[in-house]
Structures are given as structure tokens and as C-alpha cells.
Write a protein that holds these residues in place. Structure first.
Motif, PDB file in Angstrom:
ATOM      1  N   GLY A   1       0.747  -1.234   0.046  1.00  0.00           N
ATOM      2  CA  GLY A   1       0.062  -0.041  -0.038  1.00  0.00           C
ATOM      3  C   GLY A   1       0.903   1.316   0.242  1.00  0.00           C
ATOM      4  N   PHE A   2       2.316   0.978   0.136  1.00  0.00           N
ATOM      5  CA  PHE A   2       2.974   2.223  -0.018  1.00  0.00           C
ATOM      6  C   PHE A   2       3.634   2.138  -1.427  1.00  0.00           C
ATOM      7  N   THR A   3       4.218   3.291  -1.943  1.00  0.00           N
ATOM      8  CA  THR A   3       5.152   3.453  -2.935  1.00  0.00           C
ATOM      9  C   THR A   3       6.267   4.048  -2.448  1.00  0.00           C
ATOM     10  N   PHE A   4       7.277   3.388  -2.697  1.00  0.00           N
ATOM     11  CA  PHE A   4       8.714   3.562  -2.361  1.00  0.00           C
ATOM     12  C   PHE A   4       9.461   4.258  -3.588  1.00  0.00           C
TER      13      PHE A   4
ATOM     14  N   VAL B   1      15.293  16.266   0.308  1.00  0.00           N
ATOM     15  CA  VAL B   1      15.191  16.367  -1.074  1.00  0.00           C
ATOM     16  C   VAL B   1      15.028  17.566  -1.824  1.00  0.00           C
ATOM     17  N   ASP B   2      15.885  17.805  -2.791  1.00  0.00           N
ATOM     18  CA  ASP B   2      15.766  19.165  -3.500  1.00  0.00           C
ATOM     19  C   ASP B   2      14.836  19.204  -4.328  1.00  0.00           C
ATOM     20  N   ASN B   3      14.570  18.178  -4.916  1.00  0.00           N
ATOM     21  CA  ASN B   3      13.871  17.969  -6.204  1.00  0.00           C
ATOM     22  C   ASN B   3      12.405  17.302  -6.165  1.00  0.00           C
ATOM     23  N   ILE B   4      11.784  17.667  -5.174  1.00  0.00           N
ATOM     24  CA  ILE B   4      10.270  17.099  -4.835  1.00  0.00           C
ATOM     25  C   ILE B   4       9.445  17.318  -6.204  1.00  0.00           C
ATOM     26  N   GLU B   5       9.530  18.331  -6.921  1.00  0.00           N
ATOM     27  CA  GLU B   5       8.729  18.631  -8.053  1.00  0.00           C
ATOM     28  C   GLU B   5       8.773  17.687  -9.220  1.00  0.00           C
ATOM     29  N   ASP B   6      10.234  17.279  -9.201  1.00  0.00           N
ATOM     30  CA  ASP B   6      10.609  16.017 -10.356  1.00  0.00           C
ATOM     31  C   ASP B   6      10.164  14.872  -9.770  1.00  0.00           C
ATOM     32  N   ILE B   7       9.965  14.563  -8.632  1.00  0.00           N
ATOM     33  CA  ILE B   7       9.369  13.325  -8.093  1.00  0.00           C
ATOM     34  C   ILE B   7       7.817  13.350  -8.422  1.00  0.00           C
ATOM     35  N   VAL B   8       7.226  14.314  -7.971  1.00  0.00           N
ATOM     36  CA  VAL B   8       5.929  14.506  -8.101  1.00  0.00           C
ATOM     37  C   VAL B   8       5.444  14.410  -9.720  1.00  0.00           C
ATOM     38  N   SER B   9       6.125  14.956 -10.564  1.00  0.00           N
ATOM     39  CA  SER B   9       5.907  14.690 -12.024  1.00  0.00           C
ATOM     40  C   SER B   9       6.001  13.509 -12.431  1.00  0.00           C
ATOM     41  N   GLU B  10       7.413  12.859 -12.135  1.00  0.00           N
ATOM     42  CA  GLU B  10       7.490  11.410 -12.299  1.00  0.00           C
ATOM     43  C   GLU B  10       6.647  10.585 -11.870  1.00  0.00           C
ATOM     44  N   TYR B  11       5.951  10.957 -10.833  1.00  0.00           N
ATOM     45  CA  TYR B  11       4.936   9.816 -10.257  1.00  0.00           C
ATOM     46  C   TYR B  11       3.617  10.212 -11.081  1.00  0.00           C
ATOM     47  N   VAL B  12       3.389  11.262 -11.249  1.00  0.00           N
ATOM     48  CA  VAL B  12       2.013  11.593 -12.213  1.00  0.00           C
ATOM     49  C   VAL B  12       2.344  10.641 -13.473  1.00  0.00           C
ATOM     50  N   LEU B  13       3.443  10.783 -14.041  1.00  0.00           N
ATOM     51  CA  LEU B  13       3.483   9.793 -15.223  1.00  0.00           C
ATOM     52  C   LEU B  13       3.374   8.300 -14.966  1.00  0.00           C
ATOM     53  N   TYR B  14       4.286   8.026 -14.010  1.00  0.00           N
ATOM     54  CA  TYR B  14       3.968   6.561 -13.482  1.00  0.00           C
ATOM     55  C   TYR B  14       2.507   6.242 -13.214  1.00  0.00           C
ATOM     56  N   MET B  15       1.823   6.927 -12.455  1.00  0.00           N
ATOM     57  CA  MET B  15       0.426   6.715 -12.324  1.00  0.00           C
ATOM     58  C   MET B  15      -0.350   6.693 -13.522  1.00  0.00           C
ATOM     59  N   SER B  16      -0.067   7.301 -14.412  1.00  0.00           N
ATOM     60  CA  SER B  16      -0.988   7.401 -15.761  1.00  0.00           C
ATOM     61  C   SER B  16      -0.871   6.342 -16.829  1.00  0.00           C
ATOM     62  N   ARG B  17       0.356   5.158 -16.286  1.00  0.00           N
ATOM     63  CA  ARG B  17       0.608   4.156 -17.270  1.00  0.00           C
ATOM     64  C   ARG B  17      -0.376   2.976 -17.122  1.00  0.00           C
TER      65      ARG B  17
ATOM     66  N   ASP C   1      -8.162  11.000   1.012  1.00  0.00           N
ATOM     67  CA  ASP C   1      -8.326  11.268  -0.275  1.00  0.00           C
ATOM     68  C   ASP C   1      -7.266  12.145  -0.850  1.00  0.00           C
ATOM     69  N   GLU C   2      -5.922  12.030  -0.263  1.00  0.00           N
ATOM     70  CA  GLU C   2      -4.881  12.878  -0.785  1.00  0.00           C
ATOM     71  C   GLU C   2      -3.647  11.752  -0.886  1.00  0.00           C
ATOM     72  N   TYR C   3      -2.378  12.474  -1.754  1.00  0.00           N
ATOM     73  CA  TYR C   3      -1.424  11.693  -1.625  1.00  0.00           C
ATOM     74  C   TYR C   3      -0.356  12.487  -1.044  1.00  0.00           C
ATOM     75  N   TYR C   4       0.711  11.800  -0.197  1.00  0.00           N
ATOM     76  CA  TYR C   4       1.334  12.577   0.654  1.00  0.00           C
ATOM     77  C   TYR C   4       2.999  12.019   0.203  1.00  0.00           C
ATOM     78  N   PHE C   5       4.028  12.605   0.207  1.00  0.00           N
ATOM     79  CA  PHE C   5       5.387  12.321   0.175  1.00  0.00           C
ATOM     80  C   PHE C   5       6.189  12.463   1.306  1.00  0.00           C
ATOM     81  N   ALA C   6       6.603  11.402   1.961  1.00  0.00           N
ATOM     82  CA  ALA C   6       7.420  11.523   3.171  1.00  0.00           C
ATOM     83  C   ALA C   6       9.094  11.151   2.906  1.00  0.00           C
ATOM     84  N   PRO C   7       9.694  12.380   2.640  1.00  0.00           N
ATOM     85  CA  PRO C   7      11.256  12.166   2.377  1.00  0.00           C
ATOM     86  C   PRO C   7      11.906  11.494   3.634  1.00  0.00           C
ATOM     87  N   LEU C   8      12.901  10.594   3.301  1.00  0.00           N
ATOM     88  CA  LEU C   8      13.747  10.121   4.185  1.00  0.00           C
ATOM     89  C   LEU C   8      14.825  10.945   4.769  1.00  0.00           C
ATOM     90  N   GLU C   9      15.100  12.110   3.854  1.00  0.00           N
ATOM     91  CA  GLU C   9      16.103  13.128   4.356  1.00  0.00           C
ATOM     92  C   GLU C   9      15.707  14.222   3.333  1.00  0.00           C
TER      93      GLU C   9
END
Length: 86
Positions: free
Chosen positions: A28-31, A70-86, A60-68
Motif C-alpha cells: 500500500g505504499f510507494t517507495f 530532497v531538493d527536487n520534490i517537483e521532479d518526483i511529483v511529475s515522475e509519479y504522475v507519469l508513473y500513475m498514468s501508465r 483522499d490525498e497523496y503524501y510524500f514522506a522524504p527520508l532525508e
């Protein structure tokens, strides 16, 4: 070292870093992982997979919990949106 010297070394030795953001769904988590591959003169010299954080769905919302930090959260979000649209 200055950026100019590092750039000159990369050009001289034909060093090319390739970076990707990868996702793995489990329990149920996305690493979230950052994969970095260093190519020197068309040969893979090293590879690294670094965990960045966990994406989870709650209220009803997605949350990102960084382990340390992270400078590029926007890049992670955009990659995740592309990943979920597949």
C-alpha cells in the motif's frame, strides 16, 4: 573543485551520469528511489540506488514522506504522475 574543472574532466574522459526516479509499490505504499548510473567511455562504471522517501494515500490525498532532505520534490511529483498514468 569548480564546476568548470569538473565539466572539463567529464568531457575529457567522456563521463556521462544518467539519473532516473524509480517507484516500487509494496504493502500500500510507494517507495521512491533515485537511480544513478555513471557511464565512462561507453562502459558502465558504477550504479547507485538511493531511497528518497515514501508516497502514501490518506484522506483522499497523496503524501510524500522524504527520508532525508530532497531538493527536487517537483521532479518526483511529475515522475509519479507519469508513473500513475501508465
Amino acid at each position: 573543485m569548480s564546476d568548470e574543472i569538473l565539466d572539463e574532466i567529464r568531457r575529457s574522459f567522456k563521463i556521462k551520469p544518467i539519473t532516473h526516479i524509480r517507484f516500487k509499490e509494496l504493502y500500500g505504499f510507494t517507495f521512491v528511489f533515485k537511480e544513478t548510473i555513471n557511464v565512462v567511455q561507453n562502459t558502465i562504471s558504477s550504479a547507485e540506488m538511493k531511497p528518497l522517501g515514501i508516497i502514501y494515500f490518506e484522506n483522499d490525498e497523496y503524501y510524500f514522506a522524504p527520508l532525508e532532505h530532497v531538493d527536487n520534490i517537483e521532479d518526483i511529483v511529475s515522475e509519479y504522475v507519469l508513473y500513475m498514468s501508465r
